[in-house]
Design an enzyme around this catalytic site. Structure first.
Site, PDB file in Angstrom:
ATOM      1  CG  ASP A   1       4.832  -8.669   1.113  1.00  0.00           C
ATOM      2  OD1 ASP A   1       5.139  -7.908   0.167  1.00  0.00           O
ATOM      3  OD2 ASP A   1       5.666  -9.234   1.835  1.00  0.00           O
TER       4      ASP A   1
ATOM      5  CE  LYS B   1      12.798   4.553  -5.851  1.00  0.00           C
ATOM      6  NZ  LYS B   1      12.433   5.940  -5.465  1.00  0.00           N
TER       7      LYS B   1
END
Length: 233
Positions: free
Chosen positions: A154, A200
């Site tokens: 992440d 996005k």
């Protein structure tokens, strides 16, 4: 129990490397098992933590293997990017992955960025997050906790997103675990932006051994740019 000394830790790491090959089945062939045993033997004969002696953990310095890898990245066109906690007031950062918190027991990492060539697409940009996994991130015995591995994915993908000048937040994170990471391992997480669709941002990443021979895990994520600006520290 009593704390393990250097030799006991090396022996435990060697045994865990061989045992994990049999337990999770990723080393099913005789050749792969032999490779795992050879790695375990090398680990048993080498100082802990990629070149660190056991009692040097709290005064962390990168080992010779990692330093050589840094030079390789630079030769491949990657640039070292200093980590910033982005705080606006003095004192320790509250950032979970903040550089100030790294004392060798948990994580130590360094970012490298390879920019696209002039006129190249943003997808050609790549982040390399070199990470050392310390002794307090254990999940399975003598191996890194899966949640810690996911956090590294992440963080690397977030860095790739931010390197494009896009401030976004994780909406979805998926990680496929291939091989458990032994404690004391230095590895590299390569991350890149695959495409952008409106707000996005789609990304992918791989966590590999420094020699590139082992892929520990692969990850994908969706980041979404918030409708309102994020607060500053």
């Amino acid at each position: 129990g009593a704390a393990l000394g250097p030799e006991e830790c090396r022996a435990a790491l060697a045994a865990a490397a061989v045992a994990s090959a049999a337990v999770i089945g990723y080393a099913s062939s005789a050749g792969a098992v032999a490779h795992a045993e050879a790695q375990a033997q090398a680990q048993a004969q080498a100082p802990l933590a990629s070149g660190l002696d056991y009692d040097e953990v709290h005064g962390f310095t990168w080992g010779a293997e990692a330093k050589q890898f840094f030079r390789q990245l630079e030769a491949q066109g990657y640039e070292h990017v200093a980590v910033s906690s982005r705080r606006t007031t003095p004192g320790p950062t509250r950032n979970f992955m903040g550089a100030d918190a790294h004392d060798g027991r948990r994580l130590k990492y360094r970012f490298y960025l390879r920019k696209p060539p002039p006129g190249g697409a943003a997808a050609e940009m790549e982040v390399a997050m070199v990470t050392w996994f310390g002794w307090t991130v254990e999940g399975p015995p003598m191996h890194v906790h899966g949640g810690c591995g996911a956090t590294v994915h992440d963080t690397a993908m977030g860095a790739a997103c931010f390197a494009m000048g896009v401030r976004a937040l994780t909406a979805n994170l998926h990680v496929d675990y291939k091989v458990p990471v032994p404690l004391g391992t230095a590895a590299v997480c390569y991350a890149r932006v695959e495409r952008v669709e409106g707000r996005k941002v789609f990304l992918s990443a791989e966590l590999r051994s420094l020699d590139g021979e082992v892929t520990f895990s692969r990850g994908t994520s969706l980041y979404v740019q918030p409708r309102h600006p994020l607060p500053q520290r």
